[in-house]
Write an enzyme that holds these catalytic residues in place. Structure first.
Site, PDB file in Angstrom:
ATOM      1  N   ASP A   1      -4.985 -10.413  59.523  1.00 59.75           N
ATOM      2  CA  ASP A   1      -5.636 -11.352  58.591  1.00 59.75           C
ATOM      3  C   ASP A   1      -6.996 -11.842  59.084  1.00 59.75           C
ATOM      4  O   ASP A   1      -7.402 -12.962  58.812  1.00 59.75           O
ATOM      5  CB  ASP A   1      -4.727 -12.567  58.303  1.00 59.75           C
ATOM      6  CG  ASP A   1      -3.389 -12.135  57.729  1.00 59.75           C
ATOM      7  OD1 ASP A   1      -3.358 -11.126  57.006  1.00 59.75           O
ATOM      8  OD2 ASP A   1      -2.380 -12.804  58.021  1.00 59.75           O
TER       9      ASP A   1
ATOM     10  N   LYS B   1     -10.336  -8.134  57.373  1.00 59.88           N
ATOM     11  CA  LYS B   1     -10.674  -6.692  57.341  1.00 59.88           C
ATOM     12  C   LYS B   1     -11.000  -6.236  55.921  1.00 59.88           C
ATOM     13  O   LYS B   1     -11.880  -5.406  55.705  1.00 59.88           O
ATOM     14  CB  LYS B   1      -9.499  -5.866  57.901  1.00 59.88           C
ATOM     15  CG  LYS B   1      -9.151  -6.213  59.340  1.00 59.88           C
ATOM     16  CD  LYS B   1      -7.911  -5.486  59.815  1.00 59.88           C
ATOM     17  CE  LYS B   1      -6.629  -5.915  59.132  1.00 59.88           C
ATOM     18  NZ  LYS B   1      -6.204  -7.304  59.420  1.00 59.88           N
ATOM     19  N   GLY B   2     -10.247  -6.772  54.934  1.00 58.48           N
ATOM     20  CA  GLY B   2     -10.477  -6.382  53.539  1.00 58.48           C
ATOM     21  C   GLY B   2     -11.897  -6.698  53.108  1.00 58.48           C
ATOM     22  O   GLY B   2     -12.605  -5.854  52.565  1.00 58.48           O
TER      23      GLY B   2
ATOM     24  N   ALA C   1       0.587  -5.258  54.947  1.00 60.38           N
ATOM     25  CA  ALA C   1      -0.822  -5.654  54.942  1.00 60.38           C
ATOM     26  C   ALA C   1      -1.155  -6.349  53.626  1.00 60.38           C
ATOM     27  O   ALA C   1      -0.614  -6.014  52.579  1.00 60.38           O
ATOM     28  CB  ALA C   1      -1.708  -4.421  55.098  1.00 60.38           C
ATOM     29  N   GLY C   2      -2.056  -7.309  53.711  1.00 59.37           N
ATOM     30  CA  GLY C   2      -2.602  -7.942  52.507  1.00 59.37           C
ATOM     31  C   GLY C   2      -4.080  -8.127  52.764  1.00 59.37           C
ATOM     32  O   GLY C   2      -4.465  -8.950  53.590  1.00 59.37           O
ATOM     33  N   HIS C   3      -4.896  -7.331  52.121  1.00 59.36           N
ATOM     34  CA  HIS C   3      -6.340  -7.347  52.375  1.00 59.36           C
ATOM     35  C   HIS C   3      -7.065  -7.942  51.166  1.00 59.36           C
ATOM     36  O   HIS C   3      -7.047  -7.367  50.078  1.00 59.36           O
ATOM     37  CB  HIS C   3      -6.850  -5.926  52.675  1.00 59.36           C
ATOM     38  CG  HIS C   3      -6.296  -5.383  53.959  1.00 59.36           C
ATOM     39  ND1 HIS C   3      -6.611  -4.143  54.451  1.00 59.36           N
ATOM     40  CD2 HIS C   3      -5.462  -5.937  54.865  1.00 59.36           C
ATOM     41  CE1 HIS C   3      -5.984  -3.961  55.603  1.00 59.36           C
ATOM     42  NE2 HIS C   3      -5.269  -5.032  55.875  1.00 59.36           N
TER      43      HIS C   3
ATOM     44  N   ARG D   1      13.696  10.940  62.669  1.00 56.97           N
ATOM     45  CA  ARG D   1      13.591  12.223  61.940  1.00 56.97           C
ATOM     46  C   ARG D   1      14.538  12.316  60.743  1.00 56.97           C
ATOM     47  O   ARG D   1      15.011  13.380  60.392  1.00 56.97           O
ATOM     48  CB  ARG D   1      13.784  13.400  62.919  1.00 56.97           C
ATOM     49  CG  ARG D   1      12.635  13.462  63.914  1.00 56.97           C
ATOM     50  CD  ARG D   1      12.924  14.319  65.082  1.00 56.97           C
ATOM     51  NE  ARG D   1      13.964  13.746  65.928  1.00 56.97           N
ATOM     52  CZ  ARG D   1      14.339  14.249  67.094  1.00 56.97           C
ATOM     53  NH1 ARG D   1      13.778  15.353  67.555  1.00 56.97           N
ATOM     54  NH2 ARG D   1      15.277  13.684  67.804  1.00 56.97           N
TER      55      ARG D   1
ATOM     56  N   GLN E   1      -3.077  -4.825  59.916  1.00 55.80           N
ATOM     57  CA  GLN E   1      -2.506  -5.684  60.959  1.00 55.80           C
ATOM     58  C   GLN E   1      -3.580  -5.991  62.018  1.00 55.80           C
ATOM     59  O   GLN E   1      -4.758  -5.921  61.723  1.00 55.80           O
ATOM     60  CB  GLN E   1      -1.264  -5.038  61.616  1.00 55.80           C
ATOM     61  CG  GLN E   1      -0.032  -5.019  60.742  1.00 55.80           C
ATOM     62  CD  GLN E   1      -0.054  -3.953  59.664  1.00 55.80           C
ATOM     63  OE1 GLN E   1      -0.238  -2.789  59.961  1.00 55.80           O
ATOM     64  NE2 GLN E   1       0.142  -4.339  58.425  1.00 55.80           N
TER      65      GLN E   1
ATOM     66  N   GLY F   1       2.644 -15.333  51.374  1.00 55.03           N
ATOM     67  CA  GLY F   1       2.338 -16.725  51.036  1.00 55.03           C
ATOM     68  C   GLY F   1       2.755 -17.712  52.116  1.00 55.03           C
ATOM     69  O   GLY F   1       2.628 -18.928  51.945  1.00 55.03           O
TER      70      GLY F   1
ATOM     71  N   GLY G   1     -18.479 -16.190  54.531  1.00 56.84           N
ATOM     72  CA  GLY G   1     -17.788 -16.576  53.304  1.00 56.84           C
ATOM     73  C   GLY G   1     -16.953 -15.406  52.811  1.00 56.84           C
ATOM     74  O   GLY G   1     -17.128 -14.274  53.262  1.00 56.84           O
TER      75      GLY G   1
HETATM   76  P1  GDP Z   1      -7.167  -9.065  56.216  1.00 57.58           P
HETATM   77  O1  GDP Z   1      -5.694  -8.873  56.148  1.00 57.58           O
HETATM   78  O2  GDP Z   1      -7.705  -8.844  57.596  1.00 57.58           O
HETATM   79  O3  GDP Z   1      -7.921  -8.289  55.187  1.00 57.58           O
HETATM   80  O4  GDP Z   1      -7.427 -10.612  55.893  1.00 57.58           O
HETATM   81  P2  GDP Z   1      -6.742 -11.464  54.690  1.00 57.58           P
HETATM   82  O5  GDP Z   1      -7.348 -11.028  53.429  1.00 57.58           O
HETATM   83  O6  GDP Z   1      -5.269 -11.437  54.823  1.00 57.58           O
HETATM   84  O7  GDP Z   1      -7.181 -12.919  55.095  1.00 57.58           O
HETATM   85  C1  GDP Z   1      -8.524 -13.231  55.259  1.00 57.58           C
HETATM   86  C2  GDP Z   1      -8.884 -14.405  54.336  1.00 57.58           C
HETATM   87  O8  GDP Z   1     -10.167 -14.885  54.684  1.00 57.58           O
HETATM   88  C3  GDP Z   1      -9.003 -14.017  52.873  1.00 57.58           C
HETATM   89  O9  GDP Z   1      -8.592 -15.106  52.103  1.00 57.58           O
HETATM   90  C4  GDP Z   1     -10.489 -13.759  52.694  1.00 57.58           C
HETATM   91  O10 GDP Z   1     -10.928 -13.956  51.355  1.00 57.58           O
HETATM   92  C5  GDP Z   1     -11.076 -14.790  53.602  1.00 57.58           C
HETATM   93  N1  GDP Z   1     -12.355 -14.476  54.234  1.00 57.58           N
HETATM   94  C6  GDP Z   1     -12.796 -13.316  54.765  1.00 57.58           C
HETATM   95  N2  GDP Z   1     -13.992 -13.504  55.379  1.00 57.58           N
HETATM   96  C7  GDP Z   1     -14.292 -14.805  55.225  1.00 57.58           C
HETATM   97  C8  GDP Z   1     -15.361 -15.629  55.686  1.00 57.58           C
HETATM   98  O11 GDP Z   1     -16.286 -15.198  56.372  1.00 57.58           O
HETATM   99  N3  GDP Z   1     -15.309 -16.949  55.350  1.00 57.58           N
HETATM  100  C9  GDP Z   1     -14.298 -17.483  54.619  1.00 57.58           C
HETATM  101  N4  GDP Z   1     -14.330 -18.772  54.336  1.00 57.58           N
HETATM  102  N5  GDP Z   1     -13.266 -16.747  54.185  1.00 57.58           N
HETATM  103  C10 GDP Z   1     -13.258 -15.428  54.501  1.00 57.58           C
HETATM  104  P1  IMO Z   2      -2.975  -7.478  57.547  1.00 56.21           P
HETATM  105  O1  IMO Z   2      -3.331  -6.022  57.413  1.00 56.21           O
HETATM  106  C1  IMO Z   2      -0.652 -10.582  59.540  1.00 56.21           C
HETATM  107  C2  IMO Z   2       3.287  -9.466  61.050  1.00 56.21           C
HETATM  108  C3  IMO Z   2       4.449 -10.156  60.364  1.00 56.21           C
HETATM  109  C4  IMO Z   2       5.411 -10.244  61.540  1.00 56.21           C
HETATM  110  C5  IMO Z   2       5.194  -8.938  62.260  1.00 56.21           C
HETATM  111  C6  IMO Z   2       6.198  -7.847  61.905  1.00 56.21           C
HETATM  112  O2  IMO Z   2      -3.008  -8.235  56.278  1.00 56.21           O
HETATM  113  O3  IMO Z   2      -3.759  -8.104  58.662  1.00 56.21           O
HETATM  114  P2  IMO Z   2       6.454  -6.311  59.744  1.00 56.21           P
HETATM  115  O4  IMO Z   2       6.695  -6.688  58.316  1.00 56.21           O
HETATM  116  O5  IMO Z   2       5.182  -5.578  59.979  1.00 56.21           O
HETATM  117  O6  IMO Z   2       7.627  -5.642  60.386  1.00 56.21           O
HETATM  118  O7  IMO Z   2       6.325  -7.745  60.491  1.00 56.21           O
HETATM  119  O8  IMO Z   2       3.889  -8.495  61.883  1.00 56.21           O
HETATM  120  N1  IMO Z   2       2.350  -8.754  60.143  1.00 56.21           N
HETATM  121  C7  IMO Z   2       1.152  -9.223  59.793  1.00 56.21           C
HETATM  122  N2  IMO Z   2       0.573 -10.410  60.048  1.00 56.21           N
HETATM  123  N3  IMO Z   2      -1.321  -9.647  58.828  1.00 56.21           N
HETATM  124  C8  IMO Z   2      -0.756  -8.447  58.574  1.00 56.21           C
HETATM  125  O9  IMO Z   2      -1.423  -7.447  57.954  1.00 56.21           O
HETATM  126  C9  IMO Z   2       0.560  -8.211  59.027  1.00 56.21           C
HETATM  127  N4  IMO Z   2       1.403  -7.159  58.937  1.00 56.21           N
HETATM  128  C10 IMO Z   2       2.484  -7.500  59.641  1.00 56.21           C
HETATM  129  O10 IMO Z   2       4.080 -11.414  59.879  1.00 56.21           O
HETATM  130  O11 IMO Z   2       5.039 -11.277  62.405  1.00 56.21           O
HETATM  131 MG    MG Z   3      -3.986  -9.875  55.516  1.00 58.73          MG
END
Ligand code: GDP
Ligand code: IMO
Ligand code: MG
Length: 427
Positions: free
Chosen positions: A13, A16-17, A39-41, A142, A223, A301, A414
């Site tokens: 988190d 990366k997205g 993953a949630g990007h 496997r 991740q 969430g 941002g």
């Molecule tokens: P990811 O899993 O690495 O793609 O990250 P997530 O999307 O799960 O979480 C990153 C959060 O930070 C998201 O809500 C993005 O919209 C937000 N975000 C990313 N870059 C920035 C930044 O530079 N500033 C702020 N305020 N929010 C950001």
């Molecule tokens: P992105 O790509 C944050 C965490 C879970 C848990 C551990 C194992 O959005 O950064 P799993 O379901 O993979 O077996 O859970 O890994 N986890 C993440 N935490 N961002 C992620 O992906 C994650 N993917 C898995 O919360 O602690």
């Molecule tokens: Mg994420």
């Protein structure tokens, strides 16, 4: 020739997205190589806000071919749902390809993920519950079902029958749950096959071709490095390799092709799920960060645990990945703090160390040693030029470069695509 990797430097988190959506404007191909819909990007661009779980964040650029590599585990319902949503919002998904070697997350994987977590009780890992771990277990054992298996349903049936006999024994005898119906799961595979077939291919050829044609291939990490199965805080890890090594195996490319490796770090630390987090702030400051930054998981969430930037963990992550640059995100979240802290060492068992322990029980005993510097009172939010950063924010950036021992290439200020400062070249 060149591939450029974008790797999560912390516990996921990191943004990366956002970063990949921004960088993809200069890319020809964007490829996911590990993880699944755990993953949630988040991407916010002129089309609105998107939470991508499987489709690479390069999909919004018309020149970009998007690849889901063999290292990814695929929940087809989630992927099809994402494809439908993107189409519905006007995004062309005809440039998306899924590796026939990628493994499927089957209905029994999702069930077992929840049951295994329940059985762990106090020791639960806090997984995302998406069946990712159990799917990788079957891959290694496997007995996995692969995307390509959907293309030959007659051959799939007896294989599924064999696997499901084992899974149903586990469900009924160990977990005392009702068995799954083979016919229903097979029917689901049939439906998946019809819809997914146009997207399936031997993508390693496409990746190789792009590299040999000197196209720019962006490798989208999922991740974070500290969740890596080997290098993370085992057993509180995910079941794949988010570190750069995972990109070679997860896409079928030689490490020699990877020219630049950017580590994405947010300006502080978060973690969702269980496991040690030495800089975690359980006080009002942690709450303040979570509130300002709206730190709630993009997949589940769940509230994310927040803390100051952990320089020991970041340096370790930079070392195992050999990052060529750092992409810093969410600097704006720290606007308006009277002072900011960076963990520069750990104190454990009466000694100070700058090494990240491999044993979680040691990591749990580590207390952060902080360097505290003044905060900045001018907002950095939305800035696009380095020279506009307040002096104190720049000092913070320089301190992070020093503790990570790696120069910055970009600073994100941002969540929107254009809110980005380029500091050095990356691609
Ligand atoms: P990811 O899993 O690495 O793609 O990250 P997530 O999307 O799960 O979480 C990153 C959060 O930070 C998201 O809500 C993005 O919209 C937000 N975000 C990313 N870059 C920035 C930044 O530079 N500033 C702020 N305020 N929010 C950001
Ligand atoms: P992105 O790509 C944050 C965490 C879970 C848990 C551990 C194992 O959005 O950064 P799993 O379901 O993979 O077996 O859970 O890994 N986890 C993440 N935490 N961002 C992620 O992906 C994650 N993917 C898995 O919360 O602690
Ligand atoms: Mg994420």
């Amino acid at each position: 020739m060149p591939a450029y990797a974008v790797i999560g430097g912390q516990w996921g988190d990191e943004g990366k997205g956002k970063v990949v959506d921004y960088l993809a404007q200069r890319a020809d191909m964007v490829a996911r190589f590990s993880g699944g819909n755990n993953a949630g990007h988040t991407v916010i661009n002129e089309l609105g806000e998107f939470k991508l779980h499987l489709v690479p964040a390069g999909i919004f650029w018309p020149q970009v071919t998007c690849i889901i590599g063999n290292g990814v585990v695929v929940d087809v319902d989630v992927l099809l749902g994402e494809i439908d949503e993107l189409r519905g919002r006007g995004v062309d998904v005809s440039r998306l390809w899924v590796s026939d070697r990628a493994h499927l997350i089957m209905p029994y994987h999702t069930l077992l993920d929840a049951l295994e977590e329940g059985a762990r009780g106090q020791g639960a890992l806090g997984t995302t519950g998406r069946g990712v771990g159990p799917a990788y277990v079957d891959k290694v054992a496997r007995i996995g079902i692969r995307v390509g298996d959907l293309l030959d349903l007659d051959r799939l049936y007896p294989r599924l029958e064999y696997v499901m006999r084992q899974k149903n024994a586990l469900l009924t005898k160990v977990y005392e749950r009702p068995p799954l119906s083979l016919e229903e799961v097979f029917e689901q595979c049939r439906r998946w096959a019809t819809r997914l077939a146009p997207f399936i291919g031997q993508v390693e050829y496409a990746v190789q071709k792009a590299l040999h044609e000197d196209k720019r291939v962006l490798l989208e990490g999922a991740q974070g490095s500290l969740l890596d199965l080997d290098y993370g805080t085992y057993p509180y890890v995910t079941s794949s390799h988010p570190t750069v090594g995972g990109a070679a195996i997860g896409l079928g490319l030689s490490p020699r092709h990877i020219q630049e490796i950017a580590g994405v770090f947010k300006a502080y630390t978060t973690r969702v799920g269980s496991g040690p987090l030495p800089t975690e702030l359980k006080d009002s400051v942690g709450e303040q960060i979570r509130k300002i930054a709206r730190e709630f998981g993009a997949t589940t969430g769940r509230p994310r645990r927040c803390g100051w930037f952990d320089g020991v963990a970041a340096h370790y992550s930079a070392t195992v990945n050999d990052f060529t640059s750092v992409i810093l995100t969410r600097l704006d979240v720290l606007d308006n703090f009277p002072s900011v802290k960076v963990c520069v060492a750990y104190e454990v068992d009466g000694k100070e160390t700058d090494q990240f322990p491999s044993d979680v029980s040691v990591l749990e005993r580590c207390r952060p040693v902080y360097k505290e510097i003044p905060g900045w009172h001018l907002p950095t939010a939305g800035m696009t030029r380095l020279e506009d950063l307040p002096e104190e924010a720049l000092a913070y950036v320089r301190l992070l470069e020093k503790v990570i021992a790696c120069p910055m290439s970009f600073i994100s200020t941002g969540p929107h695509r254009h809110e980005m400062i380029q500091v050095n070249n990356f691609l």
